[in-house]
Design an enzyme around this catalytic site. Structure first.
Site, mmCIF file in Angstrom:
data_model
loop_
_atom_site.group_PDB
_atom_site.id
_atom_site.type_symbol
_atom_site.label_atom_id
_atom_site.label_comp_id
_atom_site.label_asym_id
_atom_site.label_seq_id
_atom_site.Cartn_x
_atom_site.Cartn_y
_atom_site.Cartn_z
ATOM 1 N N GLU A 108 4.686 64.787 -95.954
ATOM 2 C CA GLU A 108 5.158 64.017 -94.792
ATOM 3 C C GLU A 108 4.177 62.895 -94.436
ATOM 4 O O GLU A 108 4.591 61.871 -93.894
ATOM 5 C CB GLU A 108 5.393 64.957 -93.605
ATOM 6 C CG GLU A 108 6.622 65.850 -93.829
ATOM 7 C CD GLU A 108 6.796 66.897 -92.739
ATOM 8 O OE1 GLU A 108 5.866 67.702 -92.557
ATOM 9 O OE2 GLU A 108 7.848 66.903 -92.081
ATOM 10 N N GLU A 128 8.541 74.421 -96.347
ATOM 11 C CA GLU A 128 8.652 75.041 -95.022
ATOM 12 C C GLU A 128 9.714 76.132 -94.941
ATOM 13 O O GLU A 128 9.534 77.149 -94.276
ATOM 14 C CB GLU A 128 8.939 73.965 -93.954
ATOM 15 C CG GLU A 128 7.744 73.091 -93.613
ATOM 16 C CD GLU A 128 7.507 71.962 -94.605
ATOM 17 O OE1 GLU A 128 8.222 71.893 -95.633
ATOM 18 O OE2 GLU A 128 6.595 71.152 -94.355
#
Ligand SMILES: NC(=O)c1ccc[n+]([C@@H]2O[C@H](COP(=O)([O-])OP(=O)(O)OC[C@H]3O[C@@H](n4cnc5c(N)ncnc54)[C@H](O)[C@@H]3O)[C@@H](O)[C@H]2O)c1
Length: 692
Positions: A108, A128
């Site tokens: 990210e 995740e």
């Protein structure tokens, strides 16, 4: 060169600033690294000599992810979004230079750079989902804008890393540079950006990849449908799809705010807590209290397997898949030919599905030798016995192995229940003997119970654990006892299930409750799949159990299209009126007054005695830690990951609640429910299994 802080340096290469993060071992996004990003970019932006900025990491990887040790603790330092803003809003072009694994928050961070370059060995991913959360720093908003919602969801829902090649074809990276020359490659790319006057390409402002899906909910409905089975019971996956749908439908900042809210909600959810427990348990399970990581292992270059039946064949495949030659022994030409052809057929089926080439099938089969004499195993470094579950037969085989196996060879039994110490005593080298308990189908199931005998040598255990890793298993060390950890606990559930169908429930009631709990199937469906006639014989049958009666009526499970259920030609199960009558008649003959049994009782009676047995296993030291038991049940029996395994689940329920229920059932039904001393003690001390 100027230090930004303890984990970062800023240098100027002619007119390009290079911010280097150096926070071993994996440059995880700790408070210091987040500070370094925020402050490093502020400094580079403020330096009039810098025209572009390269973000690169020292050591073995780009930022590999969040600092999981910080989860659940109060935040210090810059927040990740704050650090990202400093990068994305840079008025000078930012190039992320990626090697190693850019995962989760690390990926990210790369997504807020204006350009990305990577070496061919780099990997990318958003794992995740495996922790029961969704990406929480823009991953669900930026990735779809960069590569489209379908590809983004492929990455987000699988959670598995993808290669630089895949990243390039999706458009995640703008250039692949030479392996080992990342810095030079990134600098060259930056000079090129400056020379061509390329714009600041902010991913947040891209629209061309998401525009086609806008106003088309059917795109997402199809993705939901495709994943529904895999994610049965899980919460995060639906939220991930919704987040990507938000990316398509909402302005960036709104989507980002929603993503953050969902992320924080999930982070606090019981499922994510359970999945994080499993994440740590999977790492802990390899550690053995009295065997150092540095214990030398024995070289394993050649493997022998005795018995080419259901288990022997599957076991052999594990080693063939890892490129190890295997010699497999049978008692007759026929049994051998059958065993070898099953293995070949398995590989050919994999090839048919396109998951293996025809050449690969031959390579693996080429590593396999079938023989009829046990003496041919003389040069094997490891020999695994997988013959009938019979102590006499196993002892005879181990005595023979003792005579023929080379000095130092590891001698293993795949027994499900038998005493490894007794088997070892059939040899003069008990230090070389252990149990390697694979689960069926052995080429598929991840779990391996490594059974440590009284005399098993430490190097033998260390070698078995290392070998398990090599063949892609997850190994749990267990002690000698009837059924070890997994089957010993399973026996509790099976006993209660049998009692419940006599007392008032039907097999499909019990199965439904356990399926809804999250198990792949209930005990009766499982029996039908395995075959009801395992251990049953026409000669000795005496109509003394429901199972015997079913076998006597040739209801032997799925293979005869009838068992506890009736099966149609597609193997779909239907409750059977025949079985219902058999059960009712049997209960009546036994004088049992059947009653309505609530789902809650079914669940408690099937699962609480398992927890109790788990406590006894810990008490007796047959498992090293409660979390190892969780690993066994998740990987060997499909226990739902999102509850964290039986022992973690018990802690979540509260051990006092479990103890209270066991006492209640004990008062009504006797010693099957007698609480273990450990459970008693933990409750008295207000503790859980996690505190052991
Ligand atoms: N089936 C399962 O789900 C499962 C799971 C875990 C462990 N196990 C254990 O694995 C072992 C094997 O079980 P299985 O289901 O594969 O049985 P199986 O009946 O399918 O296979 C046993 C094979 O061993 C061969 N055999 C017997 N004596 C032999 C000898 N002296 N030399 C060479 N080969 C010999 C038989 O011909 C047969 O092919 C048992 O100890 C069982 O408890 C089974």
């Amino acid at each position: 060169m100027a230090a930004v802080n303890a984990v970062a340096d800023l240098t100027l290469e002619s007119d390009i600033a290079v911010l280097t993060i150096d926070s071993p071992p994996v440059n995880a996004l700790s408070a210091k690294v987040r500070d370094a990003l925020r402050d490093g970019f502020a400094q580079a932006i403020a330096d009039p000599a810098a025209k572009a900025i390269v973000l690169i990491c020292a050591g073995r990887t780009f930022i590999a992810g969040a600092d999981i040790a910080e989860f659940g603790k109060p935040m210090t330092g810059a927040s990740l979004p704050e650090a990202q803003l400093a990068i994305e809003n840079s008025p000078k072009p930012v190039i992320a230079a990626i090697h190693g694994t850019a995962l989760g928050g690390g990926f990210e961070v790369a997504l807020v750079a204006h350009y990305r370059v990577a070496v061919p060995s780099a990997k990318f991913g958003l794992p995740e989902i495996k922790l029961g959360i969704i990406p929480g720093a823009g991953g669900t908003q930026r990735l779809p804008r960069l590569i489209g919602p379908e590809a983004a969801l492929e990455a987000i829902l699988s959670g598995t890393p993808f290669s630089a090649k895949q990243a390039a074809s999706w458009g995640v990276v703008d250039a692949i540079v030479e392996e080992g020359a990342l810095r030079e490659g990134a600098l060259a790319f930056a000079r090129d950006v400056l020379a061509k006057g390329l714009p600041l390409r902010k991913v947040r402002d891209l629209d061309d990849k998401i525009a086609p899906a806008r106003g088309k909910p059917e795109t997402f409905a199809a993705i939901r449908k495709a994943h529904a089975k895999k994610f049965r019971g899980f919460e995060a996956w639906e939220r991930a799809i919704q987040a990507v749908q938000d990316a398509v439908e909402l302005p960036f900042d709104e989507g980002l705010a929603r993503e953050r809210k969902t992320f924080l909600e999930l982070l606090a959810s019981p499922q994510s807590r359970a999945q994080r427990h499993v994440f740590f348990a999977e790492r802990q399970v390899w550690k053995i209290a009295d065997i150092a990581d540095t214990t030398p292992t024995l070289p394993i270059a050649k493997v022998g397997v005795i018995g080419a039946g259901t288990m022997g064949g599957g076991i052999a495949m594990n080693f063939l898949n890892a490129g190890l030659p295997v010699t497999i022994v049978e008692t007759s030409e026929m049994a051998l030919a059958r065993g070898l052809s099953v293995i070949r057929k398995n590989y050919e089926n994999t090839a048919k599905k396109g998951r293996m080439s025809a050449a690969e099938v031959e390579t693996r089969m080429g590593l396999l030798t079938g023989v009829l004499e046990i003496g041919k195993l003389a040069d094997c470094d490891l020999i695994i016995e997988a013959v009938f579950e019979n102590m006499g037969v196993k002892k005879e085989i181990f005595a023979k192995l003792d005579a023929i196996a080379k000095a130092g060879a590891i001698l293993a039994s795949n027994t499900s229940y038998l005493d490894i110490d007794e088997i070892a005593a059939a040899t003069k080298r008990p230090e070389s003997v252990l149990g390697l308990h694979f689960f069926s189908p052995a080429n598929v199931m991840k779990l391996l119970e490594v059974v440590r005998g009284d005399k098993t040598g430490k190097p033998v255990i260390a070698t078995a654990m290392a070998l398990a890793k090599r063949i892609g298993k997850i190994a749990a060390l267990v002690g000698v006892c009837h059924g070890f950890v997994g089957n010993r606990m399973l026996a509790q559930r099976q006993r209660e299930a049998q009692k419940l169908i006599l007392e008032g429930a039907m097999p499909w009631d019990v199965d439904r409750v356990l399926y809804d709990f999250g198990l792949p199937m209930g005990p009766f469906a499982m029996s039908d799949l395995a075959g009801l006639d395992i251990g049953w014989s026409k000669e000795t049958t005496s109509s003394s159990t429901i199972r015997e009666i079913l076998c006597e009526q040739d209801r032997r499970g799925q293979k005869t299209s009838a068992g506890f259920y009736d099966y149609d030609e597609n193997r779909n199960a239907k409750p059977s009126p025949v079985v219902e009558k058999i059960i009712l008649d049997f209960a009546a003959a036994k004088g049992i007054n059947r009653r309505v049994i609530a789902d809650a009782e079914i669940l408690e009676r099937c699962l609480y005695p398992m927890i109790n047995e788990g406590a006894k296993i810990l008490e007796e030291g047959k498992a090293q830690r409660a979390s190892d038991i969780d690993i066994v049940w998740i990987n060997g029996y499909g226990w739902p990951v999102y509850t964290g395994g039986p022992m973690f689940w018990a802690d979540t329920l509260g051990l006092d609640k479990v103890l209270e229920a066991l006492r209640r059932y004990e008062a009504e039904m006797g010693e099957d429910f007698r609480p273990s001393a450990l459970l008693d003690r933990l409750v008295a001390e207000g503790k859980g299994f996690k505190d052991l």
